[in-house]
Design an enzyme around this catalytic site. Structure first.
Site, PDB file in Angstrom:
ATOM      1  CG  LEU A   1      -7.838  -6.219 -11.225  1.00  0.00           C
ATOM      2  CD1 LEU A   1      -9.020  -5.860 -12.113  1.00  0.00           C
ATOM      3  CD2 LEU A   1      -8.276  -7.082 -10.053  1.00  0.00           C
ATOM      4  CB  THR A   2      -2.544 -11.004 -11.841  1.00  0.00           C
ATOM      5  OG1 THR A   2      -1.589 -10.411 -10.957  1.00  0.00           O
ATOM      6  CG2 THR A   2      -1.847 -12.041 -12.708  1.00  0.00           C
TER       7      THR A   2
ATOM      8  CE1 TYR B   1       2.012 -13.627  -5.174  1.00  0.00           C
ATOM      9  CE2 TYR B   1       0.643 -11.722  -4.681  1.00  0.00           C
ATOM     10  CZ  TYR B   1       0.811 -12.951  -5.284  1.00  0.00           C
ATOM     11  OH  TYR B   1      -0.214 -13.516  -6.006  1.00  0.00           O
TER      12      TYR B   1
ATOM     13  NE  ARG C   1      -4.383  -3.747  -3.215  1.00  0.00           N
ATOM     14  CZ  ARG C   1      -5.263  -4.660  -3.625  1.00  0.00           C
ATOM     15  NH1 ARG C   1      -4.879  -5.882  -3.937  1.00  0.00           N
ATOM     16  NH2 ARG C   1      -6.547  -4.358  -3.716  1.00  0.00           N
TER      17      ARG C   1
ATOM     18  N   GLY D   1     -11.845  -4.189  -8.110  1.00  0.00           N
ATOM     19  CA  GLY D   1     -11.179  -5.162  -8.948  1.00  0.00           C
ATOM     20  C   GLY D   1     -12.119  -5.833  -9.920  1.00  0.00           C
TER      21      GLY D   1
END
Length: 376
Positions: free
Chosen positions: A32-33, A183, A230, A322
């Site tokens: 988790l950012t 990303y 992931r 999350g």
């Protein structure tokens, strides 16, 4: 208030052996950012945050961590490419290990999900393409990227390799390669964002070549038993989607299976469906689960009931949580007791405060103490 353990069997809380690693339960902290690593250096408050969520025999995956200066796209996300960063991670890892938990680091390059403000010398972000991300409803405008030259790609592969080595030096038990959510690696894999005409573009094998080279390099550096990945083949995030996500996911799983002992594949569900007025996970990962030889981790909106079901059914070995884990540092305990959950506060997900919305979510015992306190 006394919470009695739930009477029914709880599949999420059964032991599991992941490679040579012994887990006491199946509840995984998803990466988790949190945007609280000032100057891209991990901070002491992260030791509090992660150790709060650590349990003996639990698995935590640390937030996405950039592999180089060009990998940055968000404020105050941590890195793992300087000695200062390596040293800063060590006490955080130690705090988690003191609780008996296992700790993996997610290694990350954002690619075109960035602006010139985050890039060295104000240069353009790099990507598979020179196509800019369409501005979203939030008003965020990402800079027009520069298409990586073919001869530049080996350097990015090596950045991932060195990041993995650095993570092990920091004490992490392993690394998770970030190949999801639009990303850099995802930009190469998905045909909506990859318009290349070299050996890294065109057909499925070519589009996946960069990700496969990263996997090969990281495995060669730290060993397959320390590597997970992931993937989100169904995702449509940051203008990054694929016309045949099942073929994409299947091909990548086949590449993982070429590495005996590759530790885990962590995949994100396609999304939710509304069934009889309730949100239901669509469970689109089954083909990949059947194909993959190692530990399979499912993620994407799971609650206690759904998590128990997929473990009991053999659909997943582990389930990553999350937002629920963010807001409930003692999530496995709450699942054990079927206790009420704290509600998460979305407004504090990405602020820079070292406490609020980060380490101040109460444990169940703290709530119970407050509920039984009397005031004169």
């Amino acid at each position: 208030m006394v919470h009695a353990p739930a009477k029914e069997a709880i599949p999420l809380l059964t032991p599991y052996k992941m490679g040579q690693l012994e887990l006491s339960h199946r509840v995984v902290l998803a990466p988790l950012t949190r945007c609280r690593s000032y100057g891209h250096v991990p901070q002491p408050h992260a030791a509090v945050y992660y150790s709060q969520r650590a349990t003996n025999g639990g698995l935590l995956i640390a937030e996405a961590t950039v592999i180089s200066p060009t990998a940055q796209g968000y404020p105050d996300t941590p890195g793992i490419y300087t000695q200062q960063q390596i040293e800063a991670w060590k006490p955080i890892v130690d705090a988690v290990h003191r609780k008996g938990a296992l700790f993996f680091l997610q290694i990350w390059h954002v690619g075109r999900v960035s602006t010139t403000d985050f890039q060295p010398n104000g240069q353009a972000p790099i990507s598979s393409t020179d196509k800019q991300i369409t501005p979203d409803d939030s008003g965020m405008v990402y800079s027009k990227p520069r298409r990586l030259r073919t001869d530049e790609i080996p350097q990015i592969v090596d950045d991932f390799r060195r990041a993995a080595r650095n993570a092990i030096e920091s004490g992490f038990d392993g690394v998770e390669i970030h190949g999801a959510h639009g990303y850099l690696l995802d930009q190469f894999m998905k045909d909506s964002a990859n318009d290349r005409t070299d050996e890294y573009g065109g057909n499925l094998e070519n589009r996946c070549r960069f990700a496969v080279e990263v996997i090969d390099a990281v495995v060669a550096e730290v060993g397959a038993h320390r590597v997970g990945i992931r993937l989100s083949p169904f995702d449509n995030y940051m203008d990054c989607f694929d016309s045949n996500p099942v073929a994409l996911g299947s091909y990548m799983v086949q590449q993982l299976n070429k590495h005996p002992g590759f530790l885990y594949c962590h995949m994100v569900e396609p999304g939710m469906a509304i069934v009889e007025g309730r949100r239901k996970i669509t469970h689109g990962l089954l083909p990949f689960r059947k194909q993959f030889n190692g530990t399979f981790i499912a993620a994407g909106g799971y609650d206690r009931e759904e998590g128990n079901k997929v473990v009991a059914d053999g659909y997943a070995d582990l389930v990553a949580y999350g937002r629920l884990f963010l807001a409930n540092p003692d999530l496995p305990r709450r699942f054990e007791l079927d206790a009420p959950l704290n509600r998460y506060d979305r407004s504090t997900f990405y602020t820079q405060d070292p406490v609020v919305g980060y380490t101040d979510y109460p444990f169940l015992e703290e709530i119970d103490e407050e509920s039984t306190t009397t005031y004169a």
